[in-house]
Design a protein around this motif. Structure first.
Motif, PDB file in Angstrom:
ATOM      1  N   LEU A 118      23.785  35.587  15.561  1.00 26.83           N
ATOM      2  CA  LEU A 118      25.220  35.816  15.622  1.00 26.83           C
ATOM      3  C   LEU A 118      25.850  35.517  14.263  1.00 26.83           C
ATOM      4  N   MET A 119      27.054  36.058  14.045  1.00 27.88           N
ATOM      5  CA  MET A 119      27.820  35.804  12.822  1.00 27.88           C
ATOM      6  C   MET A 119      29.223  35.356  13.207  1.00 27.88           C
ATOM      7  N   ASP A 120      29.773  34.359  12.489  1.00 27.44           N
ATOM      8  CA  ASP A 120      31.147  33.936  12.759  1.00 27.44           C
ATOM      9  C   ASP A 120      32.111  34.675  11.840  1.00 27.44           C
ATOM     10  N   SER A 121      33.407  34.369  11.960  1.00 29.27           N
ATOM     11  CA  SER A 121      34.428  35.081  11.188  1.00 29.27           C
ATOM     12  C   SER A 121      34.337  34.801   9.691  1.00 29.27           C
ATOM     13  N   LYS A 122      33.657  33.729   9.314  1.00 25.36           N
ATOM     14  CA  LYS A 122      33.473  33.383   7.900  1.00 25.36           C
ATOM     15  C   LYS A 122      32.265  34.105   7.292  1.00 25.36           C
ATOM     16  N   GLY A 123      31.529  34.833   8.110  1.00 26.56           N
ATOM     17  CA  GLY A 123      30.346  35.530   7.626  1.00 26.56           C
ATOM     18  C   GLY A 123      29.076  34.707   7.681  1.00 26.56           C
ATOM     19  N   ARG A 124      29.129  33.509   8.265  1.00 23.02           N
ATOM     20  CA  ARG A 124      27.940  32.669   8.378  1.00 23.02           C
ATOM     21  C   ARG A 124      27.007  33.237   9.454  1.00 23.02           C
ATOM     22  N   ILE A 125      25.700  33.189   9.184  1.00 25.19           N
ATOM     23  CA  ILE A 125      24.701  33.720  10.093  1.00 25.19           C
ATOM     24  C   ILE A 125      24.036  32.572  10.842  1.00 25.19           C
ATOM     25  N   PHE A 126      23.965  32.704  12.168  1.00 27.44           N
ATOM     26  CA  PHE A 126      23.362  31.686  13.025  1.00 27.44           C
ATOM     27  C   PHE A 126      22.197  32.293  13.795  1.00 27.44           C
ATOM     28  N   VAL A 127      21.200  31.462  14.078  1.00 29.16           N
ATOM     29  CA  VAL A 127      20.101  31.859  14.951  1.00 29.16           C
ATOM     30  C   VAL A 127      19.913  30.780  16.003  1.00 29.16           C
ATOM     31  N   TYR A 128      19.555  31.204  17.206  1.00 31.47           N
ATOM     32  CA  TYR A 128      19.365  30.291  18.342  1.00 31.47           C
ATOM     33  C   TYR A 128      17.938  30.431  18.852  1.00 31.47           C
ATOM     34  N   PRO A 148      18.804  23.533  10.840  1.00 31.66           N
ATOM     35  CA  PRO A 148      19.306  23.139  12.168  1.00 31.66           C
ATOM     36  C   PRO A 148      20.643  22.407  12.075  1.00 31.66           C
ATOM     37  N   ARG A 149      21.559  22.721  12.997  1.00 34.27           N
ATOM     38  CA  ARG A 149      22.859  22.069  13.033  1.00 34.27           C
ATOM     39  C   ARG A 149      23.182  21.483  14.400  1.00 34.27           C
ATOM     40  N   ILE A 150      22.690  22.098  15.473  1.00 31.80           N
ATOM     41  CA  ILE A 150      22.926  21.591  16.823  1.00 31.80           C
ATOM     42  C   ILE A 150      21.595  21.595  17.570  1.00 31.80           C
ATOM     43  N   THR A 151      21.311  20.482  18.236  1.00 34.49           N
ATOM     44  CA  THR A 151      20.105  20.375  19.050  1.00 34.49           C
ATOM     45  C   THR A 151      20.501  19.992  20.463  1.00 34.49           C
ATOM     46  N   ARG A 152      19.921  20.659  21.450  1.00 34.51           N
ATOM     47  CA  ARG A 152      20.211  20.329  22.846  1.00 34.51           C
ATOM     48  C   ARG A 152      18.894  20.177  23.603  1.00 34.51           C
ATOM     49  N   THR A 153      18.954  19.550  24.758  1.00 32.22           N
ATOM     50  CA  THR A 153      17.783  19.404  25.608  1.00 32.22           C
ATOM     51  C   THR A 153      17.760  20.534  26.619  1.00 32.22           C
ATOM     52  N   MET A 154      16.577  20.971  26.953  1.00 36.32           N
ATOM     53  CA  MET A 154      16.416  22.065  27.899  1.00 36.32           C
ATOM     54  C   MET A 154      16.773  21.590  29.299  1.00 36.32           C
ATOM     55  N   THR A 155      17.521  22.403  30.040  1.00 34.18           N
ATOM     56  CA  THR A 155      17.924  22.079  31.404  1.00 34.18           C
ATOM     57  C   THR A 155      17.032  22.835  32.384  1.00 34.18           C
ATOM     58  N   GLY A 156      16.171  22.105  33.090  1.00 33.43           N
ATOM     59  CA  GLY A 156      15.260  22.771  34.014  1.00 33.43           C
ATOM     60  C   GLY A 156      14.361  23.746  33.275  1.00 33.43           C
ATOM     61  N   GLN A 157      14.308  24.972  33.774  1.00 33.59           N
ATOM     62  CA  GLN A 157      13.511  26.022  33.138  1.00 33.59           C
ATOM     63  C   GLN A 157      14.390  27.045  32.430  1.00 33.59           C
ATOM     64  N   ASP A 187      32.946  31.913  19.617  1.00 35.45           N
ATOM     65  CA  ASP A 187      34.220  32.479  20.059  1.00 35.45           C
ATOM     66  C   ASP A 187      35.117  32.829  18.881  1.00 35.45           C
ATOM     67  N   ALA A 188      36.337  33.276  19.177  1.00 39.80           N
ATOM     68  CA  ALA A 188      37.260  33.741  18.142  1.00 39.80           C
ATOM     69  C   ALA A 188      37.701  32.623  17.203  1.00 39.80           C
ATOM     70  N   ALA A 189      37.613  31.362  17.661  1.00 38.84           N
ATOM     71  CA  ALA A 189      37.979  30.220  16.830  1.00 38.84           C
ATOM     72  C   ALA A 189      36.784  29.682  16.046  1.00 38.84           C
ATOM     73  N   ASP A 190      35.661  30.385  16.108  1.00 37.98           N
ATOM     74  CA  ASP A 190      34.403  29.986  15.457  1.00 37.98           C
ATOM     75  C   ASP A 190      33.783  28.744  16.069  1.00 37.98           C
ATOM     76  N   ASP A 191      34.207  28.393  17.283  1.00 40.67           N
ATOM     77  CA  ASP A 191      33.513  27.333  18.009  1.00 40.67           C
ATOM     78  C   ASP A 191      32.216  27.890  18.580  1.00 40.67           C
ATOM     79  N   GLY A 194      32.721  24.562  15.163  1.00 44.31           N
ATOM     80  CA  GLY A 194      32.008  25.326  14.161  1.00 44.31           C
ATOM     81  C   GLY A 194      32.127  24.727  12.772  1.00 44.31           C
ATOM     82  N   ASP A 195      32.948  23.673  12.633  1.00 43.17           N
ATOM     83  CA  ASP A 195      33.127  23.015  11.326  1.00 43.17           C
ATOM     84  C   ASP A 195      32.150  21.860  11.142  1.00 43.17           C
ATOM     85  N   ASP A 196      32.166  20.902  12.078  1.00 39.44           N
ATOM     86  CA  ASP A 196      31.289  19.731  11.940  1.00 39.44           C
ATOM     87  C   ASP A 196      30.142  19.739  12.950  1.00 39.44           C
TER      88      ASP A 196
END
Length: 327
Positions: free
Chosen positions: A139-149, A166-175, A183-187, A201-203
């Motif tokens: 995905l790309m945000d409004s600033k042109g930054r490229i993200f991969v998940y 890496p910027r955000i790490t989460r734990t897997m929920t179930g399977q 979103d439009a606010a770059d969150d 999307g800032d910090d």
């Protein structure tokens, strides 16, 4: 083709594709295996019938990601790209995501990493600072930054050092791997079966956690161009307005028809006329317009989309307003 006439194209149906060839299946496969060694095949069929993502590049050509290879459709033929022994091919044949960014670059996500399509008709592989190279979405945000998940982490592309960090790490929920949206606010939104996590999307810190009703079991998610986040599971459906941060109610009649027989939404796309085109697992295609509060199924009078004899998993509308249905 004219701008005021919408063309619907079905891609991925084996019944349609195999009819184009008079040569035997064995001859086709033998030639394909030989050509794949060079990483590029030009054919009148898709490389694989399982369509996983559709994207349009800056020149108007359509790119189709499949379970086995990447396809570029120029209006006449499919240019098929595959993984090769050298670094100029795809990192893997299982292509899961595509993104054409604001600079006109085409990014490709595979189960074994990310690459960029180059003007030399080959690919440049991009390093990822993670042990999990299963790139599920770009995905790309409004600033042109490229993200991969990758299902566990959100990584952002560092242009200076040519690497995803890496910027955000989460734990897997179930399977469930959940899904990832901006979103439009770059969150950054991470979806799970029973909750929605919203990060800055800032910090990249968690801002909100929105819990769903217990037992909903969402596993299909789609962010529409108007900012509505659609979530669906077995016999469940919700619409969340990411701009207003509130749920959007559906009428009981709409829910009853869409979710009859324990159905789940499997594909969704907001079309140019503010109609949401949906495909459900057991009840077929629907055109839903939240402004006029109307819902038309494929058997109803006035339904405008040709019904394919195949299971639709991807819906895409290109810049010419043509609709592509991936099966």
């Amino acid at each position: 083709m004219t701008q005021n006439k919408t063309i619907v194209t079905i891609i991925g149906s084996l019944a349609c594709l195999l009819a184009l060839y008079s040569c035997s299946k064995a001859e086709i496969q033998q030639q394909r295996d030989k050509d794949e060694e060079h990483g590029l095949v030009v054919a009148r069929e898709l490389s694989n019938s399982r369509v996983q993502c559709i994207e349009e590049d800056a020149t108007g050509q359509l790119w189709i990601a499949t379970f086995r290879g990447l396809n570029r459709y120029d209006g006449h033929a499919y240019h098929q790209y595959f993984s090769t022994d050298d670094t100029l091919g795809l990192p893997d044949n299982n292509v899961q995501g595509l993104l054409c960014d604001s600079q006109g670059r085409l990014w490709v996500a595979t189960v074994n990493g990310v690459c960029l399509y180059t003007r030399k008709d080959c690919f440049k592989r991009i390093p990822m600072q993670t042990g999990n190279r299963n790139a599920r979405k770009l995905l790309m945000d409004s600033k042109g930054r490229i993200f991969v998940y990758n299902g566990m982490e959100v990584l952002v592309y560092d242009e200076l050092h040519n690497i995803f960090l890496p910027r955000i790490t989460r734990t897997m929920t179930g399977q469930s791997w959940g899904d990832f949206f901006i979103d439009a606010a770059d969150d950054i939104l991470l979806t799970e079966p029973e909750r929605l996590l919203i990060y800055s999307g800032d910090d990249f810190k968690l801002r909100h956690e929105i819990k769903q009703s217990e037992g909903v079991g969402f596993y299909y998610f789609a962010m529409l161009k108007n900012g509505l986040l659609l979530s669906s599971g077995n016999g469940t459906l919700s619409l969340f307005d990411t701009k207003a941060r509130q749920m959007v109610p559906l009428s009981e009649e709409m829910e009853r028809r869409l979710l009859a027989h324990g159905s789940v939404v499997q594909a969704a796309c907001l079309l140019e006329n503010n109609t949401i085109l949906l495909n459900t697992s057991k009840n077929g295609l629907f055109e839903m317009n939240l402004l006029s509060h109307t819902l038309r199924g494929e058997g109803d009078a006035g339904f405008t989309i040709p019904v394919p004899d195949a299971y639709v998993t991807q819906i895409f509308q290109d810049s010419r307003k043509n609709i592509w249905l991936g099966t």
